[in-house]
Design a protein around this motif. Structure first.
Motif, PDB file in Angstrom:
ATOM      1  N   GLY A 190       0.782  -1.297   0.431  1.00  0.00           N
ATOM      2  CA  GLY A 190       0.204  -0.404  -0.466  1.00  0.00           C
ATOM      3  C   GLY A 190       0.820   1.404  -0.053  1.00  0.00           C
ATOM      4  N   GLN A 191       2.421   1.104  -0.026  1.00  0.00           N
ATOM      5  CA  GLN A 191       3.140   2.403  -0.192  1.00  0.00           C
ATOM      6  C   GLN A 191       3.105   2.800  -1.366  1.00  0.00           C
ATOM      7  OE1 GLN A 191       4.242   5.642   1.473  1.00  0.00           O
ATOM      8  NE2 GLN A 191       4.857   4.020   2.521  1.00  0.00           N
ATOM      9  N   ARG A 192       2.473   4.407  -1.351  1.00  0.00           N
ATOM     10  CA  ARG A 192       3.119   4.946  -2.905  1.00  0.00           C
ATOM     11  C   ARG A 192       4.034   6.251  -2.786  1.00  0.00           C
ATOM     12  NH1 ARG A 192       1.252   1.630  -5.591  1.00  0.00           N
ATOM     13  NH2 ARG A 192       0.555   2.834  -7.227  1.00  0.00           N
ATOM     14  N   ARG A 193       3.988   6.416  -1.640  1.00  0.00           N
ATOM     15  CA  ARG A 193       5.030   7.742  -1.840  1.00  0.00           C
ATOM     16  C   ARG A 193       6.760   6.921  -0.792  1.00  0.00           C
ATOM     17  NH1 ARG A 193       2.724  10.911   1.745  1.00  0.00           N
ATOM     18  NH2 ARG A 193       0.853  12.221  -0.365  1.00  0.00           N
ATOM     19  N   PHE A 194       7.446   7.634  -1.919  1.00  0.00           N
ATOM     20  CA  PHE A 194       8.785   7.410  -1.941  1.00  0.00           C
ATOM     21  C   PHE A 194      10.055   8.346  -2.444  1.00  0.00           C
ATOM     22  CE2 PHE A 194       6.475   3.193  -2.864  1.00  0.00           C
ATOM     23  CZ  PHE A 194       7.013   2.581  -2.354  1.00  0.00           C
ATOM     24  N   LEU A 195      10.767   7.948  -1.559  1.00  0.00           N
ATOM     25  CA  LEU A 195      12.367   9.435  -1.162  1.00  0.00           C
ATOM     26  C   LEU A 195      13.557   8.304  -0.971  1.00  0.00           C
ATOM     27  CD1 LEU A 195      13.899  11.892  -1.431  1.00  0.00           C
ATOM     28  CD2 LEU A 195      13.302  11.749   1.180  1.00  0.00           C
ATOM     29  N   HIS A 196      14.509   8.793  -1.749  1.00  0.00           N
ATOM     30  CA  HIS A 196      16.096   7.882  -2.684  1.00  0.00           C
ATOM     31  C   HIS A 196      16.564   9.121  -1.726  1.00  0.00           C
ATOM     32  CE1 HIS A 196      18.342   4.622  -3.383  1.00  0.00           C
ATOM     33  NE2 HIS A 196      18.800   5.776  -4.558  1.00  0.00           N
ATOM     34  N   LEU A 197      17.349   8.362  -0.797  1.00  0.00           N
ATOM     35  CA  LEU A 197      18.359   9.625  -0.616  1.00  0.00           C
ATOM     36  C   LEU A 197      20.156   8.219  -1.039  1.00  0.00           C
ATOM     37  CD1 LEU A 197      17.417  10.086   3.280  1.00  0.00           C
ATOM     38  CD2 LEU A 197      17.050  10.744   1.338  1.00  0.00           C
ATOM     39  N   ALA A 198      20.389   9.299  -1.542  1.00  0.00           N
ATOM     40  CA  ALA A 198      21.482   7.795  -2.355  1.00  0.00           C
ATOM     41  C   ALA A 198      22.697   8.528  -1.828  1.00  0.00           C
ATOM     42  CB  ALA A 198      21.295   8.987  -4.172  1.00  0.00           C
ATOM     43  N   GLY A 199      23.701   7.658  -2.972  1.00  0.00           N
ATOM     44  CA  GLY A 199      25.166   7.391  -2.703  1.00  0.00           C
ATOM     45  C   GLY A 199      25.950   8.665  -3.200  1.00  0.00           C
ATOM     46  N   PRO A 200      27.154   8.395  -3.591  1.00  0.00           N
ATOM     47  CA  PRO A 200      27.753   9.669  -4.107  1.00  0.00           C
ATOM     48  C   PRO A 200      27.617   9.252  -4.818  1.00  0.00           C
ATOM     49  CG  PRO A 200      29.274   9.656  -2.619  1.00  0.00           C
ATOM     50  CD  PRO A 200      27.906   8.702  -2.544  1.00  0.00           C
ATOM     51  N   ARG A 201      28.052  10.441  -6.617  1.00  0.00           N
ATOM     52  CA  ARG A 201      27.435   9.774  -8.079  1.00  0.00           C
ATOM     53  C   ARG A 201      28.624   9.593  -8.786  1.00  0.00           C
ATOM     54  NH1 ARG A 201      23.273  12.210 -11.428  1.00  0.00           N
ATOM     55  NH2 ARG A 201      21.948  13.565  -9.841  1.00  0.00           N
ATOM     56  N   ASP A 202      30.105   9.731  -7.518  1.00  0.00           N
ATOM     57  CA  ASP A 202      31.198   8.326  -8.765  1.00  0.00           C
ATOM     58  C   ASP A 202      31.380   7.102  -7.748  1.00  0.00           C
ATOM     59  OD1 ASP A 202      31.695   9.511  -5.799  1.00  0.00           O
ATOM     60  OD2 ASP A 202      33.716   9.817  -5.819  1.00  0.00           O
ATOM     61  N   PHE A 203      29.816   6.864  -7.728  1.00  0.00           N
ATOM     62  CA  PHE A 203      30.799   5.811  -7.097  1.00  0.00           C
ATOM     63  C   PHE A 203      29.456   4.628  -8.280  1.00  0.00           C
ATOM     64  CE2 PHE A 203      32.127   6.380  -3.248  1.00  0.00           C
ATOM     65  CZ  PHE A 203      32.354   5.470  -2.954  1.00  0.00           C
ATOM     66  N   ARG A 204      30.376   3.936  -9.112  1.00  0.00           N
ATOM     67  CA  ARG A 204      28.893   3.079 -10.221  1.00  0.00           C
ATOM     68  C   ARG A 204      27.044   2.526  -8.708  1.00  0.00           C
ATOM     69  NH1 ARG A 204      31.940  -1.240 -14.124  1.00  0.00           N
ATOM     70  NH2 ARG A 204      33.494   0.820 -13.567  1.00  0.00           N
ATOM     71  N   SER A 205      28.221   1.477  -8.384  1.00  0.00           N
ATOM     72  CA  SER A 205      26.369   1.009  -7.484  1.00  0.00           C
ATOM     73  C   SER A 205      25.490   2.400  -7.068  1.00  0.00           C
ATOM     74  CB  SER A 205      27.391   0.767  -6.053  1.00  0.00           C
ATOM     75  OG  SER A 205      28.028   1.256  -4.849  1.00  0.00           O
ATOM     76  N   SER A 206      25.945   3.558  -6.626  1.00  0.00           N
ATOM     77  CA  SER A 206      24.544   4.094  -6.333  1.00  0.00           C
ATOM     78  C   SER A 206      24.353   5.435  -7.372  1.00  0.00           C
ATOM     79  CB  SER A 206      25.820   5.691  -5.327  1.00  0.00           C
ATOM     80  OG  SER A 206      24.777   6.739  -5.795  1.00  0.00           O
ATOM     81  N   LEU A 207      25.108   4.706  -8.806  1.00  0.00           N
ATOM     82  CA  LEU A 207      24.141   5.305 -10.288  1.00  0.00           C
ATOM     83  C   LEU A 207      23.096   4.185 -10.011  1.00  0.00           C
ATOM     84  CD1 LEU A 207      26.703   6.523 -12.202  1.00  0.00           C
ATOM     85  CD2 LEU A 207      25.386   7.458 -10.886  1.00  0.00           C
ATOM     86  N   ALA A 208      23.737   2.476 -10.120  1.00  0.00           N
ATOM     87  CA  ALA A 208      23.137   1.370 -10.274  1.00  0.00           C
ATOM     88  C   ALA A 208      21.254   1.497  -9.519  1.00  0.00           C
ATOM     89  CB  ALA A 208      23.663   0.158  -9.771  1.00  0.00           C
ATOM     90  N   ARG A 209      22.039   2.154  -8.132  1.00  0.00           N
ATOM     91  CA  ARG A 209      20.465   1.852  -7.252  1.00  0.00           C
ATOM     92  C   ARG A 209      19.926   3.501  -7.330  1.00  0.00           C
ATOM     93  NH1 ARG A 209      24.396   0.630  -1.797  1.00  0.00           N
ATOM     94  NH2 ARG A 209      25.397  -1.455  -3.154  1.00  0.00           N
ATOM     95  N   ARG A 210      19.620   4.475  -8.158  1.00  0.00           N
ATOM     96  CA  ARG A 210      19.947   5.851  -8.083  1.00  0.00           C
ATOM     97  C   ARG A 210      18.585   5.292  -9.520  1.00  0.00           C
ATOM     98  NH1 ARG A 210      20.812  10.919  -7.963  1.00  0.00           N
ATOM     99  NH2 ARG A 210      22.807  10.419  -7.059  1.00  0.00           N
ATOM    100  N   GLU A 211      19.252   4.280 -10.666  1.00  0.00           N
ATOM    101  CA  GLU A 211      18.650   3.968 -11.919  1.00  0.00           C
ATOM    102  C   GLU A 211      17.312   2.931 -11.468  1.00  0.00           C
ATOM    103  OE1 GLU A 211      21.384   2.362 -14.514  1.00  0.00           O
ATOM    104  OE2 GLU A 211      22.468   4.675 -14.903  1.00  0.00           O
ATOM    105  N   ALA A 212      17.862   1.813 -10.738  1.00  0.00           N
ATOM    106  CA  ALA A 212      16.827   0.903 -10.181  1.00  0.00           C
ATOM    107  C   ALA A 212      15.686   1.877  -9.755  1.00  0.00           C
ATOM    108  CB  ALA A 212      17.141  -0.148  -9.513  1.00  0.00           C
ATOM    109  N   TYR A 213      15.898   2.629  -8.805  1.00  0.00           N
ATOM    110  CA  TYR A 213      14.815   3.129  -7.400  1.00  0.00           C
ATOM    111  C   TYR A 213      14.027   4.105  -9.098  1.00  0.00           C
ATOM    112  CZ  TYR A 213      12.395   7.431  -5.050  1.00  0.00           C
ATOM    113  OH  TYR A 213      11.644   7.931  -4.888  1.00  0.00           O
ATOM    114  N   LEU A 214      14.641   4.995 -10.106  1.00  0.00           N
ATOM    115  CA  LEU A 214      13.503   5.568 -10.512  1.00  0.00           C
ATOM    116  C   LEU A 214      12.720   4.837 -11.883  1.00  0.00           C
ATOM    117  CD1 LEU A 214      16.564   9.111 -11.290  1.00  0.00           C
ATOM    118  CD2 LEU A 214      14.420   8.703  -9.951  1.00  0.00           C
ATOM    119  N   ALA A 215      13.532   3.796 -12.153  1.00  0.00           N
ATOM    120  CA  ALA A 215      12.860   3.248 -12.893  1.00  0.00           C
ATOM    121  C   ALA A 215      11.631   2.379 -12.698  1.00  0.00           C
ATOM    122  CB  ALA A 215      14.070   1.966 -13.930  1.00  0.00           C
TER     123      ALA A 215
END
Length: 346
Positions: A190-215
């Motif tokens: 039932g959760q509809r509202r989300f927020l992602h607290l991301a790590g630094p952009r120079d980490f590949r893992s951080s970018l991958a999690r950001r992209e997965a979140y947005l997708a």
């Protein structure tokens, strides 16, 4: 003084010939998995260790492997126990060798290791200079490492892609699928509202999690309060939740690691927000303290020891001219706890 067990003792205990024991410990092909396991089990029970010096003179194999790591980094240490244990089970001695951070110096040091004649194989969890591939006494391995026919004495060099030059996760550990799993579970509840607290952009893992979140936001038609950039610290999570406006509850916070999530939890508690009733929260890394927070934190566990063992098995298979073992598919696992509500059934 107690007599040291010999290969004859191992052969007798395993019910095989002494030559079979020798073939197992020199990596000769043609030994069935069942026979090989009988020999290794008998050797372990007798605490038998092959005579590496004698084996080297007979076969030109040293029985020694090297794991190389950059100087002044602790990250690979989480992989080493699995790698070392896997090598010892196969009768190898492992040495951990530091490499300089500068690529040119690293190239020179690697060339020294390869040319020393001390090692049958070299394993690295970071990128290595490509100049050694296919030249000199070294053979660099690709996705399916196997030696060339007629080249049994080459030093096998395996650089797995688990970290980049700065020791940021880049391989299997950067897979962001658990983010999708956690968001799908929360949305189904039932959760509809989300927020992602991301790590630094120079980490590949951080970018991958950001992209997965947005997708996932787009695919499931969820509402996103955005992606807030930060570092990996608890202060980053605390500042982000403190900056949220009133009236946005309930919200699910997907944090890029457990430290960020811990800071977010502190800020939510100080604002009088209940977790998980008002704010659900997830982390990543499954730090030891995460299970003891109040409430305990849902996180993602990374089996780095198993990954280290798999990488070493790949190297040993290549040294022995055997096919590469299948890659493990469950190195990352969501550990459900109180911060996301009722724990789902396994």
């Amino acid at each position: 003084m107690e007599k040291r067990p010999t290969s004859h003792d191992v052969a007798r205990a395993a019910g095989v010939s002494q030559s079979t024991v020798s073939f197992v410990f020199t990596g000769r092909a043609g030994i069935s998995p069942a026979t090989r396991q009988k020999v290794l089990t008998a050797a372990a029970e007798l605490n038998y260790r092959p005579n590496l010096a004698a084996r080297s003179m007979r076969t030109r194999r040293t029985g020694r492997l090297a794991v190389v790591v950059p100087i002044a980094t602790l990250t690979p240490l989480t992989l080493l126990p699995g790698a070392i244990a896997a090598a010892q089970e196969e009768g190898y001695v492992v040495e951990v060798v530091s490499l300089p951070h500068q690529m040119t110096e690293r190239d020179e040091r690697l060339a020294e290791l390869i040319g020393s004649g001390q090692y049958e194989g070299v394993l690295s969890f970071t990128p290595l200079p490509s100049a050694h591939a296919g030249s000199g006494p070294a053979r660099e391995l690709r996705a399916d490492p196997r030696p060339e026919e007629g080249e049994p004495d080459q030093v096998v060099v395996l650089a797995v892609a688990e970290f980049d030059d700065d020791m940021h996760s880049a391989g299997a550990l950067a897979d962001a699928l658990p983010i999708v799993t956690m968001m799908e579970h929360l949305a189904a509840g039932g959760q509809r509202r989300f927020l992602h607290l991301a790590g630094p952009r120079d980490f590949r893992s951080s970018l991958a999690r950001r992209e997965a979140y947005l997708a996932t936001i787009e695919r499931l038609g969820l509402e996103s309060l955005g992606v807030i950039d930060g570092d990996w610290s608890g202060r980053s999570g605390e500042d982000a939740v403190n900056a949220l406006p009133d009236g946005i509850l309930p919200v699910a916070v997907i944090a890029a690691n457990d430290l960020i999530a811990t800071g977010a939890l502190r800020a939510a508690t100080r604002r009088g927000w209940r977790v998980p009733e008002d704010l659900t929260l997830t982390g990543w890394d499954d730090h030891p303290q995460s299970a003891f927070l109040a409430p305990s934190l849902t996180s993602v566990r990374q089996d780095r020891e198993r990954l280290g063992a798999h990488s070493m098995h790949r190297l040993i298979a290549a040294v022995r001219g055997l096919p590469a073992p299948p890659a493990p598919t469950d190195l990352l696992r969501v550990v459900w706890r109180e911060s996301t509500g009722p724990v789902p059934a396994a």
